[in-house]
Design an enzyme around this catalytic site. Structure first.
Site, PDB file in Angstrom:
ATOM      1  N   GLY A   1      80.612  52.360 116.426  1.00 54.23           N
ATOM      2  CA  GLY A   1      80.115  52.126 115.051  1.00 54.23           C
ATOM      3  C   GLY A   1      78.789  52.829 114.712  1.00 54.23           C
ATOM      4  O   GLY A   1      78.030  53.130 115.565  1.00 54.23           O
TER       5      GLY A   1
ATOM      6  N   ARG B   1      73.997  33.031 113.497  1.00 55.13           N
ATOM      7  CA  ARG B   1      72.915  33.017 112.885  1.00 55.13           C
ATOM      8  C   ARG B   1      72.193  31.696 112.569  1.00 55.13           C
ATOM      9  O   ARG B   1      71.042  31.349 112.830  1.00 55.13           O
ATOM     10  CB  ARG B   1      72.440  33.841 111.843  1.00 55.13           C
ATOM     11  CG  ARG B   1      72.688  35.373 112.105  1.00 55.13           C
ATOM     12  CD  ARG B   1      72.493  36.135 110.694  1.00 55.13           C
ATOM     13  NE  ARG B   1      72.924  37.806 111.077  1.00 55.13           N
ATOM     14  CZ  ARG B   1      73.101  38.590 110.243  1.00 55.13           C
ATOM     15  NH1 ARG B   1      73.348  38.303 108.969  1.00 55.13           N
ATOM     16  NH2 ARG B   1      73.222  39.711 110.537  1.00 55.13           N
TER      17      ARG B   1
ATOM     18  N   CYS C   1      70.206  42.515 107.773  1.00 56.46           N
ATOM     19  CA  CYS C   1      69.064  43.760 107.833  1.00 56.46           C
ATOM     20  C   CYS C   1      68.069  43.531 106.547  1.00 56.46           C
ATOM     21  O   CYS C   1      66.830  43.720 106.621  1.00 56.46           O
ATOM     22  CB  CYS C   1      69.855  44.732 107.488  1.00 56.46           C
ATOM     23  SG  CYS C   1      71.039  44.941 106.132  1.00 56.46           S
TER      24      CYS C   1
ATOM     25  N   SER D   1      75.283  52.492 104.152  1.00 59.55           N
ATOM     26  CA  SER D   1      75.127  52.401 105.648  1.00 59.55           C
ATOM     27  C   SER D   1      75.603  51.076 105.983  1.00 59.55           C
ATOM     28  O   SER D   1      75.813  50.805 107.268  1.00 59.55           O
ATOM     29  CB  SER D   1      74.156  53.240 106.421  1.00 59.55           C
ATOM     30  OG  SER D   1      73.087  52.819 105.821  1.00 59.55           O
TER      31      SER D   1
ATOM     32  N   PRO E   1      88.711  62.373  89.537  1.00 57.90           N
ATOM     33  CA  PRO E   1      88.465  60.750  89.962  1.00 57.90           C
ATOM     34  C   PRO E   1      88.118  60.254  91.170  1.00 57.90           C
ATOM     35  O   PRO E   1      88.379  60.996  92.331  1.00 57.90           O
ATOM     36  CB  PRO E   1      89.634  60.300  89.308  1.00 57.90           C
ATOM     37  CG  PRO E   1      90.787  61.088  89.630  1.00 57.90           C
ATOM     38  CD  PRO E   1      90.017  62.526  89.388  1.00 57.90           C
TER      39      PRO E   1
ATOM     40  N   ARG F   1      74.266  46.902  95.657  1.00 60.38           N
ATOM     41  CA  ARG F   1      74.473  48.025  96.674  1.00 60.38           C
ATOM     42  C   ARG F   1      74.394  49.356  95.675  1.00 60.38           C
ATOM     43  O   ARG F   1      74.800  49.414  94.504  1.00 60.38           O
ATOM     44  CB  ARG F   1      76.048  47.998  96.919  1.00 60.38           C
ATOM     45  CG  ARG F   1      76.225  49.318  98.158  1.00 60.38           C
ATOM     46  CD  ARG F   1      75.730  48.997  99.486  1.00 60.38           C
ATOM     47  NE  ARG F   1      76.406  47.860 100.030  1.00 60.38           N
ATOM     48  CZ  ARG F   1      76.079  47.204 101.167  1.00 60.38           C
ATOM     49  NH1 ARG F   1      74.821  47.669 101.692  1.00 60.38           N
ATOM     50  NH2 ARG F   1      76.576  46.143 101.877  1.00 60.38           N
TER      51      ARG F   1
ATOM     52  N   HIS G   1      67.352  50.528 103.098  1.00 55.28           N
ATOM     53  CA  HIS G   1      67.270  49.246 101.864  1.00 55.28           C
ATOM     54  C   HIS G   1      66.002  49.161 101.278  1.00 55.28           C
ATOM     55  O   HIS G   1      64.934  49.219 102.118  1.00 55.28           O
ATOM     56  CB  HIS G   1      67.759  48.230 102.829  1.00 55.28           C
ATOM     57  CG  HIS G   1      69.104  47.915 103.086  1.00 55.28           C
ATOM     58  ND1 HIS G   1      69.988  48.853 102.926  1.00 55.28           N
ATOM     59  CD2 HIS G   1      69.707  47.083 103.891  1.00 55.28           C
ATOM     60  CE1 HIS G   1      71.249  48.418 103.558  1.00 55.28           C
ATOM     61  NE2 HIS G   1      70.955  47.089 103.949  1.00 55.28           N
TER      62      HIS G   1
END
Length: 339
Positions: A14, A101, A132, A162, A184, A237, A244
């Site tokens: 990945g 987390r 992130c 990403s 399109p 997004r 970011h």
């Protein structure tokens, strides 16, 4: 000769897994044996580590014999399933998903902010890598919080595709080409066209109207900063490949001048002050991509409240927002806890 450590990369094929491999190489992490693990679809692929071919193996519960540290970036479901197996085999897991987390027995760590929390890995053999967007925000805010005690954070994020993975990167690339050629844009990864557009939705919506991504920032910030800070977030997004961006407004318990804020951020570990508006210099994703600093700029007083500041914060979400943070945790782990 210094000790070497056996490392497994779970999700090696990945976007974040590939970056973890690159970070281990760049930072000259003392790797003994390295194992690349992925789903059955990717098993059999050949990747490299420092110029040597490494076969990608299928992830199973028996994949972790002899592994010291397992870097996970294969999604929450796989982390929930396989981290306990890895820990049982003696590997310490550093997990990039959201699976662990908020577990009270799992430390949530950003090395520049709460490296001391790594000591809690012994409870479950797992350390969680934060979201992130949370990572870059707390790196920028830590020096300000230590100086003036942050009471409230209002953050809006502008997040690169990403962050969703390789398929999202390809979707943006293809959509741009299709639209520029009068065709399109097909959508598969996102619910709407992302090219030349902004989507005010990252992850699914919760009952309170916020998305899961927004609530991650709320809850993770409090856990990492070890403070009951009020946080509200809007996550968007945008059609950027890497990097970011965040517009952050803070309210502090005591006044902090712009000059002092700049000094603190310039001196803070992991931060880079990029703030000279007279020359048109401020953080941008195109400059942050490919490096590990959290860039901070556009620092100015919020004139609508007594003790308020505004900041613009940008970082490479795949590097500092994921892979680099995980490798930094591993570096502290072997330096202070696994000697």
């Amino acid at each position: 000769m210094s000790k070497k450590w056996n490392i497994a990369i779970v999700g090696a094929t990945g976007a974040v897994g590939a970056q973890m491999i690159e970070c281990l190489e760049e930072r000259d992490f003392p790797v003994g044996k390295i194992k690349y693990l992925a789903s059955s679809r990717s098993a059999g692929e050949i990747l490299e580590f420092k110029g040597k071919a490494v076969l990608v193996e299928e992830l199973t519960h028996d994949s972790f014999d002899g592994i010291d540290i397992a870097l996970f970036s294969a999604g929450g479901e796989r982390s929930k399933e396989f981290c306990p197996s890895a820990a049982k085999a003696g590997a310490i897991c550093i997990d990039n998903s959201s699976a662990w987390r908020m577990d009270a027995d799992v430390p949530l760590v950003v090395p520049e902010v709460n490296a001391h929390a790594i000591a809690g890995y012994k409870k479950k053999g797992i350390i969680a890598n934060p979201n992130c967007s949370t990572i870059q925000m707390v790196v920028a805010l830590k020096p300000l919080h230590d100086h003036a005690q942050i009471k409230r954070i209002v953050v809006s994020t502008y997040q690169a595709v990403s962050g969703t993975g390789k398929k999202a990167i390809e979707e943006l690339r293809v959509q741009v080409g299709e639209l520029l050629n009068g065709r399109p844009a097909n959508t598969e990864v996102y619910p709407h066209q992302i090219a030349f557009n902004c989507l005010p939705q990252i992850d699914s919506f919760c009952d309170n109207g916020y998305t899961k991504e927004e609530m991650k920032m709320v809850n993770e910030t409090r856990k990492i900063m070890e403070a009951d800070i009020k946080v509200t977030a809007t996550a968007v997004r945008i059609p950027v490949f890497f990097g970011h961006s965040e517009s952050i407004n803070i309210e502090t318990a005591k006044e902090i001048s712009v000059a002092t804020a700049m000094e603190l951020i310039a001196a803070a570990p992991g931060c880079e002050l990029v703030d000279d508006v007279a020359e048109g210099i401020y953080p941008m994703p195109v400059d942050a991509a490919g490096q590990d600093f959290v860039q901070v700029g556009r620092i100015r007083k919020d004139e609508s409240i007594e003790n308020g500041l505004n900041l613009w914060v940008v970082a490479d979400n795949i590097r500092k927002g994921a892979a680099t943070n995980a490798v930094q945790i591993a570096e502290i782990l072997i330096e202070k806890y696994l000697k």
